[in-house]
Design an enzyme around this catalytic site. Structure first.
Site, PDB file in Angstrom:
ATOM      1  N   GLY A   1       5.858  -1.714  -3.113  1.00  9.36           N
ATOM      2  CA  GLY A   1       4.401  -1.879  -2.953  1.00  9.36           C
ATOM      3  C   GLY A   1       4.299  -3.121  -2.128  1.00  9.36           C
ATOM      4  O   GLY A   1       4.758  -4.167  -2.544  1.00  9.36           O
ATOM      5  N   THR A   2       3.737  -3.069  -0.959  1.00  6.35           N
ATOM      6  CA  THR A   2       4.065  -4.107  -0.013  1.00  6.35           C
ATOM      7  C   THR A   2       2.979  -4.286   1.029  1.00  6.35           C
ATOM      8  O   THR A   2       1.994  -3.571   1.040  1.00  6.35           O
ATOM      9  CB  THR A   2       5.375  -3.707   0.693  1.00  6.35           C
ATOM     10  OG1 THR A   2       5.836  -4.782   1.466  1.00  6.35           O
ATOM     11  CG2 THR A   2       5.145  -2.538   1.611  1.00  6.35           C
ATOM     12  N   THR A   3       3.193  -5.267   1.890  1.00  7.02           N
ATOM     13  CA  THR A   3       2.371  -5.385   3.086  1.00  7.02           C
ATOM     14  C   THR A   3       3.309  -5.551   4.257  1.00  7.02           C
ATOM     15  O   THR A   3       4.152  -6.445   4.256  1.00  7.02           O
ATOM     16  CB  THR A   3       1.477  -6.624   3.016  1.00  7.02           C
ATOM     17  OG1 THR A   3       0.796  -6.634   1.774  1.00  7.02           O
ATOM     18  CG2 THR A   3       0.476  -6.623   4.138  1.00  7.02           C
TER      19      THR A   3
END
Lengths: 218, 217
Positions: free
Chosen positions: A19-21
């Site tokens: 879960g990231t950017t």
């Protein structure tokens, strides 16, 4: 009613997601890629310093998001395929080729995989390029954002992106966008990794949490 | 992408909207888009006004089920007018927000709406209160809400400055709403803004073609 005294920790059974950017931006002469460093399994953070910017070749990198295992596997397979390809053509591969290889795998195994990779790099033919490969689509864009944290910065990048930024401005743009997303998304955080690719090669940088820019916070 | 749709369809209600409120030097601006949708594919109204006046200098905007919101604001308006007659003075913004909070908290099982209450009173000047889904009351210098708000968290975090002038705050609100409407398919239409200051209240409408354009348009 019987309850477990010590319930099994979540991370043993939850799938590990990055879960990231992630973000990649072209500038005049190259590209800048950026990512956060948090890997979560359900609600636990299982790795807080993972580098999600993975090299596919000397001047081509990809940014990983979605299921950690799927994304890493795709990156490794494409790394291998690109090596073979570059030997066959006796030259550095094109960014477009790397992106196409990623797209082929994402599309063929669409049902089984859930990873989104942004491929960015520099080649002699077209300079700096960024390709988004979400779910098997291949799209060349001036910049691309991805991961769960990217929803919070759509407005910011739409407003702040300008064509023909300098290298320094693009790096600032990437760091600002990552900081804002990490500030709002529970699944993004840690440190910021930034990779700048131009005709001279790739330069990796890690920016620690306390060195990130500060925005209005009450 | 899939995750985004699932949480805005909790219990099948429409949260398709973008609302915001910003405090500036001398007042507050409260704003919203104007689209009402049923499900994700039908726009039931293109020009609905989601900014509801509950008293002379106190406005509310709603995110969530429109039916719930209308019921709550109607009750709040009634209770507030009673309260201001008893107190023999205009009500405090906090009083209006507390009434909403009471209603939301006591009916938290049935209701599916969150509110932003903003206004001006003589005691504390311009204020903004957020009443969230479960009934929490919070005072903030600016706030955003609705499904479209997720796309502009980064933008408002970066661009908000305390004590802006009226013009700066107006531009900030219009930009933020335009960016959200550009990315959220259940927000759209025109931008409604209400500027609340001590002298009075002004309603501004910015039609779609006058909205700011960003790099890809």
């Amino acid at each position: 009613m019987s309850e477990e005294m010590f319930p099994e920790p979540e991370w043993l059974s939850e799938e590990v997601k990055t879960g990231t950017t992630i973000i990649a931006v072209t500038f005049d002469g190259g590209v800048v890629l950026g990512s956060d460093s948090r890997v979560s399994a359900g609600e636990s953070v299982v790795n807080r310093v993972m580098n999600k910017l993975s090299p596919l070749h000397d001047k081509i990198y990809c940014a990983l998001s979605g299921s950690a295992a799927d994304a890493q596997t795709i990156a490794e397979i494409v790394n291998y395929q690109l090596d073979v390809h570059s030997i066959e053509v006796e030259d550095d591969p094109l960014v477009c080729s790397a992106a196409t290889l990623v797209k082929n795998i994402s599309y063929k195994y669409k049902e089984e995989l859930s990873a989104h990779l942004i491929v960015a790099g520099w080649d002699r033919k077209k300079g700096g390029q960024v390709y988004a490969t979400l779910n098997g689509l291949l799209s060349r864009q001036p910049f691309a954002i991805g991961g769960s944290g990217s929803f919070y910065i759509h407005g910011f990048v739409d407003a702040e992106y300008r064509k023909n930024m300098t290298k320094r401005e693009s790096q600032e743009f990437v760091v600002n966008a990552l900081t804002l997303a990490m500030g709002r998304d529970g699944s993004s955080g840690g440190v910021a990794y930034v990779v700048t690719i131009d005709k001279d090669g790739a330069e990796e940088k890690c920016i620690l949490g306390n060195e990130l820019p500060r925005f209005f916070d009450q | 992408m899939e995750k985004q749709h699932s949480y805005s369809q909790v219990k099948g209600v429409s949260t398709g909207t973008t609302i915001l409120a910003v405090k500036f030097n001398g007042g507050v601006i409260i704003g919203s888009d104007s689209r009402a949708s049923m499900g994700e594919s039908y726009v039931s109204s293109k020009t609905i006004n989601k900014l509801i006046q509950v008293h002379d200098r106190i406005f509310c905007c709603i995110a969530g089920s429109l039916a719930d919101a209308q019921a709550v604001t109607k009750m709040a308006k009634f209770q507030l007018s009673f309260h201001s007659i008893q107190m023999e003075s205009p009500p405090l913004v906090k009083a209006a927000a507390s009434i909403m909070r009471e209603l939301c908290y006591s009916n938290k099982e049935e209701l599916q709406a969150g509110f932003i209450t903003a206004g001006w009173d003589r005691k504390k000047g311009p204020q903004i209160y957020v009443v969230s889904l479960g009934g929490m009351l919070l005072s903030q210098p600016f706030t955003i809400g609705g499904s479209g708000s997720t796309y502009i968290y980064g933008y408002v975090d970066a661009k908000f400055k305390p004590d802006m002038s009226l013009e700066e705050a107006k531009q900030f609100s219009i930009n933020a709403l335009a960016l959200a409407m550009g990315r959220d398919n259940v927000s759209g239409g025109v931008v409604h803004l209400v500027v609340i200051t001590e002298p009075g209240v002004k309603h501004i409408v910015v039609p779609g073609d006058k909205l700011p354009k960003f790099h890809d348009e």
